[in-house]
Design a protein around this motif. Structure first.
Motif, PDB file in Angstrom:
ATOM      1  N   THR A  30       0.987  -1.117  -0.044  1.00  0.00           N
ATOM      2  CA  THR A  30      -0.033  -0.067   0.067  1.00  0.00           C
ATOM      3  C   THR A  30       0.915   1.222   0.090  1.00  0.00           C
ATOM      4  OG1 THR A  30      -1.923  -1.124   1.124  1.00  0.00           O
ATOM      5  CG2 THR A  30      -1.765   1.249   1.236  1.00  0.00           C
ATOM      6  N   CYS A  31       1.512   1.352   0.808  1.00  0.00           N
ATOM      7  CA  CYS A  31       2.806   2.283   1.154  1.00  0.00           C
ATOM      8  C   CYS A  31       4.024   1.997   0.612  1.00  0.00           C
ATOM      9  CB  CYS A  31       2.950   2.750   2.383  1.00  0.00           C
ATOM     10  SG  CYS A  31       1.367   3.725   3.514  1.00  0.00           S
ATOM     11  N   ILE A  32       4.533   1.098   0.775  1.00  0.00           N
ATOM     12  CA  ILE A  32       5.691   0.496   0.143  1.00  0.00           C
ATOM     13  C   ILE A  32       5.560  -0.861  -0.426  1.00  0.00           C
ATOM     14  CG2 ILE A  32       7.350   1.624   1.658  1.00  0.00           C
ATOM     15  CD1 ILE A  32       7.300  -0.830   3.567  1.00  0.00           C
ATOM     16  N   SER A  33       6.439  -1.200  -1.696  1.00  0.00           N
ATOM     17  CA  SER A  33       6.002  -2.470  -2.424  1.00  0.00           C
ATOM     18  C   SER A  33       6.978  -3.325  -2.069  1.00  0.00           C
ATOM     19  CB  SER A  33       6.096  -1.940  -3.774  1.00  0.00           C
ATOM     20  OG  SER A  33       6.298  -2.948  -4.740  1.00  0.00           O
ATOM     21  N   ASN A  34       6.396  -4.704  -2.134  1.00  0.00           N
ATOM     22  CA  ASN A  34       7.180  -5.682  -2.123  1.00  0.00           C
ATOM     23  C   ASN A  34       7.414  -6.409  -3.520  1.00  0.00           C
ATOM     24  OD1 ASN A  34       7.671  -6.059   0.921  1.00  0.00           O
ATOM     25  ND2 ASN A  34       5.545  -6.220   0.738  1.00  0.00           N
ATOM     26  N   ILE A  35       7.259  -6.083  -4.667  1.00  0.00           N
ATOM     27  CA  ILE A  35       7.180  -6.340  -6.050  1.00  0.00           C
ATOM     28  C   ILE A  35       8.626  -7.289  -6.115  1.00  0.00           C
ATOM     29  CG2 ILE A  35       8.147  -4.460  -7.031  1.00  0.00           C
ATOM     30  CD1 ILE A  35       5.674  -6.694  -8.575  1.00  0.00           C
ATOM     31  N   PHE A  36       9.733  -6.816  -5.763  1.00  0.00           N
ATOM     32  CA  PHE A  36      11.134  -7.340  -6.045  1.00  0.00           C
ATOM     33  C   PHE A  36      11.069  -8.635  -5.123  1.00  0.00           C
ATOM     34  CE2 PHE A  36      11.939  -2.777  -6.301  1.00  0.00           C
ATOM     35  CZ  PHE A  36      12.342  -2.907  -8.015  1.00  0.00           C
ATOM     36  N   TYR A  37      10.597  -8.758  -3.981  1.00  0.00           N
ATOM     37  CA  TYR A  37      10.368  -9.949  -3.307  1.00  0.00           C
ATOM     38  C   TYR A  37       9.544 -11.074  -4.107  1.00  0.00           C
ATOM     39  CZ  TYR A  37       9.030 -13.332   0.145  1.00  0.00           C
ATOM     40  OH  TYR A  37       8.606 -14.545   0.863  1.00  0.00           O
ATOM     41  N   TYR A  38       8.384 -10.479  -4.489  1.00  0.00           N
ATOM     42  CA  TYR A  38       7.642 -11.534  -5.093  1.00  0.00           C
ATOM     43  C   TYR A  38       7.971 -11.934  -6.519  1.00  0.00           C
ATOM     44  CZ  TYR A  38       4.268 -11.629  -1.406  1.00  0.00           C
ATOM     45  OH  TYR A  38       3.741 -12.049  -0.177  1.00  0.00           O
ATOM     46  N   LYS A  39       8.753 -10.863  -6.975  1.00  0.00           N
ATOM     47  CA  LYS A  39       9.451 -11.410  -8.385  1.00  0.00           C
ATOM     48  C   LYS A  39      10.111 -12.824  -8.161  1.00  0.00           C
ATOM     49  CE  LYS A  39      12.784 -10.175 -12.144  1.00  0.00           C
ATOM     50  NZ  LYS A  39      13.507  -9.082 -12.286  1.00  0.00           N
ATOM     51  N   GLY A  40      10.994 -13.025  -6.828  1.00  0.00           N
ATOM     52  CA  GLY A  40      11.561 -14.288  -6.720  1.00  0.00           C
ATOM     53  C   GLY A  40      10.663 -15.112  -6.355  1.00  0.00           C
ATOM     54  N   LYS A  41       9.539 -15.143  -6.145  1.00  0.00           N
ATOM     55  CA  LYS A  41       8.269 -16.015  -5.771  1.00  0.00           C
ATOM     56  C   LYS A  41       7.404 -16.077  -6.910  1.00  0.00           C
ATOM     57  CE  LYS A  41       9.983 -16.509  -1.538  1.00  0.00           C
ATOM     58  NZ  LYS A  41      10.792 -17.947  -1.010  1.00  0.00           N
ATOM     59  N   ARG A  42       7.882 -16.035  -8.088  1.00  0.00           N
ATOM     60  CA  ARG A  42       7.021 -16.040  -9.404  1.00  0.00           C
ATOM     61  C   ARG A  42       5.872 -15.341  -9.206  1.00  0.00           C
ATOM     62  NH1 ARG A  42       5.863 -21.602 -11.146  1.00  0.00           N
ATOM     63  NH2 ARG A  42       5.708 -22.179  -9.003  1.00  0.00           N
ATOM     64  N   TYR A  43       5.765 -14.403  -8.614  1.00  0.00           N
ATOM     65  CA  TYR A  43       4.635 -13.274  -8.315  1.00  0.00           C
ATOM     66  C   TYR A  43       3.320 -13.893  -7.631  1.00  0.00           C
ATOM     67  CZ  TYR A  43       7.537 -10.319 -11.362  1.00  0.00           C
ATOM     68  OH  TYR A  43       8.490  -9.597 -11.872  1.00  0.00           O
ATOM     69  N   GLY A  44       3.771 -14.827  -6.946  1.00  0.00           N
ATOM     70  CA  GLY A  44       2.685 -15.216  -5.847  1.00  0.00           C
ATOM     71  C   GLY A  44       2.123 -16.677  -6.235  1.00  0.00           C
ATOM     72  N   CYS A  45       2.983 -17.179  -7.219  1.00  0.00           N
ATOM     73  CA  CYS A  45       2.927 -18.615  -7.554  1.00  0.00           C
ATOM     74  C   CYS A  45       3.340 -19.641  -6.381  1.00  0.00           C
ATOM     75  CB  CYS A  45       3.357 -19.067  -8.780  1.00  0.00           C
ATOM     76  SG  CYS A  45       2.391 -18.276 -10.163  1.00  0.00           S
ATOM     77  N   GLU A  46       4.134 -19.187  -5.582  1.00  0.00           N
ATOM     78  CA  GLU A  46       4.818 -19.958  -4.473  1.00  0.00           C
ATOM     79  C   GLU A  46       4.118 -19.642  -3.214  1.00  0.00           C
ATOM     80  OE1 GLU A  46       8.877 -19.953  -4.478  1.00  0.00           O
ATOM     81  OE2 GLU A  46       9.282 -19.937  -6.847  1.00  0.00           O
ATOM     82  N   PRO A  47       3.857 -20.639  -2.369  1.00  0.00           N
ATOM     83  CA  PRO A  47       3.220 -20.434  -1.038  1.00  0.00           C
ATOM     84  C   PRO A  47       3.995 -19.507  -0.381  1.00  0.00           C
ATOM     85  CG  PRO A  47       3.330 -22.728  -1.514  1.00  0.00           C
ATOM     86  CD  PRO A  47       4.232 -22.147  -2.667  1.00  0.00           C
ATOM     87  N   PHE A  48       3.327 -18.643   0.731  1.00  0.00           N
ATOM     88  CA  PHE A  48       4.137 -17.590   1.472  1.00  0.00           C
ATOM     89  C   PHE A  48       4.932 -18.292   2.484  1.00  0.00           C
ATOM     90  CE2 PHE A  48       4.015 -14.966   5.386  1.00  0.00           C
ATOM     91  CZ  PHE A  48       4.582 -13.908   4.984  1.00  0.00           C
ATOM     92  N   ASP A  49       6.068 -17.697   2.546  1.00  0.00           N
ATOM     93  CA  ASP A  49       7.383 -18.043   3.339  1.00  0.00           C
ATOM     94  C   ASP A  49       7.625 -17.194   4.355  1.00  0.00           C
ATOM     95  OD1 ASP A  49       9.791 -18.905   4.451  1.00  0.00           O
ATOM     96  OD2 ASP A  49      10.566 -19.772   2.554  1.00  0.00           O
ATOM     97  N   PRO A  50       7.088 -17.260   5.610  1.00  0.00           N
ATOM     98  CA  PRO A  50       7.401 -16.278   6.598  1.00  0.00           C
ATOM     99  C   PRO A  50       8.697 -16.033   6.848  1.00  0.00           C
ATOM    100  CG  PRO A  50       5.675 -18.024   7.329  1.00  0.00           C
ATOM    101  CD  PRO A  50       6.233 -18.488   6.268  1.00  0.00           C
TER     102      PRO A  50
END
Length: 268
Positions: free
Chosen positions: A125-145
């Protein structure tokens, strides 16, 4: 005799030219139709129309909250989500939403008594996690806490420019801005404060992070309680912005809520 012979010849030539033109137009239309059918303008090469249509429908259902509690982006939609997030449409959607929020803000007549509040979520919302999720195939991999914690501790999330623009508008207008995040206060508190500061989010009233008293509670329950506290302190919540429906549901949601797009993950 010469005049009567040339006229039919001219007609035959013109007729032949016309038929050739029609044939060329038909061929060009057929080629164009095939190109459009096989590769929509917004879809990366190599994906079928059937897949792209499904993924567009899936994303619409997610954003309208008709699909809930989904764990991952469908594998076949990885490229669709990547294209949406990085090729310009996500930015255009954000811009449209924020411009409409500006219109709403300009319609509000504030009493300027210090109790006009606005609430923002933080992640995506304020800050983006796009670079993190790029490594997770944009959400195709399960969340890894653990992996997300490691990422967040780096404090490398970039500001979302349109939201920073909105944030500054609210501060300048006289709103008290509150940030409410599901990040853990003990482990990510300092990194989050520094990340926000580094990205230009100055002047907010308070940042709420999840502490042990909210452990195990859903985002809806936790954020509802924070808003209840603010209303109990006398604040009027004029607006509430988040990328998850759980940011905007529950009690004391505010006068208006604004959902930002995020097809990469779901927070209950």
């Amino acid at each position: 005799m010469e005049g009567t012979t040339s006229a039919p010849n001219e007609k035959m030539i013109m007729s032949t030219v016309q038929r050739m033109r029609e044939a060329m137009v038909f061929v060009l239309l057929a080629m164009f139709s095939k190109a459009v059918t096989s590769m929509p303008y917004w879809w990366p090469s190599g994906d079928t129309t059937e897949t792209s249509g499904y993924c567009l429908s899936w994303r619409l259902a997610v954003e309208s909250n008709n699909i809930r509690a989904w764990r991952t982006v469908p594998t076949q939609c990885s490229r669709h989500v990547e294209s949406y997030m990085t090729a310009g449409q996500y930015q255009r959607d954000l811009n449209l939403i924020v411009d409409n929020i500006f219109t709403y803000i300009d319609s509000i007549h504030l009493p300027y008594d210090g109790f006009d509040a606005w609430i923002f979520d933080v992640d995506d919302t304020c800050i983006s996690n796009i670079f993190y999720y790029k490594g997770k195939r944009y959400g195709c991999e399960p969340f890894d806490p653990l992996a997300f914690k490691t990422w967040a501790l780096n404090g490398a999330c970039p500001a979302i420019p349109d939201v920073l623009r909105l944030f500054n508008k609210l501060i300048q207008t006289g709103f008290k801005v509150f940030l409410v995040t599901g990040r853990n206060e003990d482990t990510l508190g300092q990194a989050t404060v520094q990340n926000l500061d580094d990205q230009g989010f100055f002047g907010y009233e308070r940042l709420f992070l999840r502490n042990d008293s909210y452990k195990g509670q859903s985002a809806i329950t936790y954020k509802s309680d924070i808003r209840r506290q603010l209303v109990g302190e006398g604040y009027r919540i004029w607006g509430n912005v988040g990328d998850q429906w759980s940011d905007l549901q529950g009690d004391y949601v505010g006068n208006r809520t604004f959902k930002l797009p995020n097809p990469m993950y779901f927070v209950p």
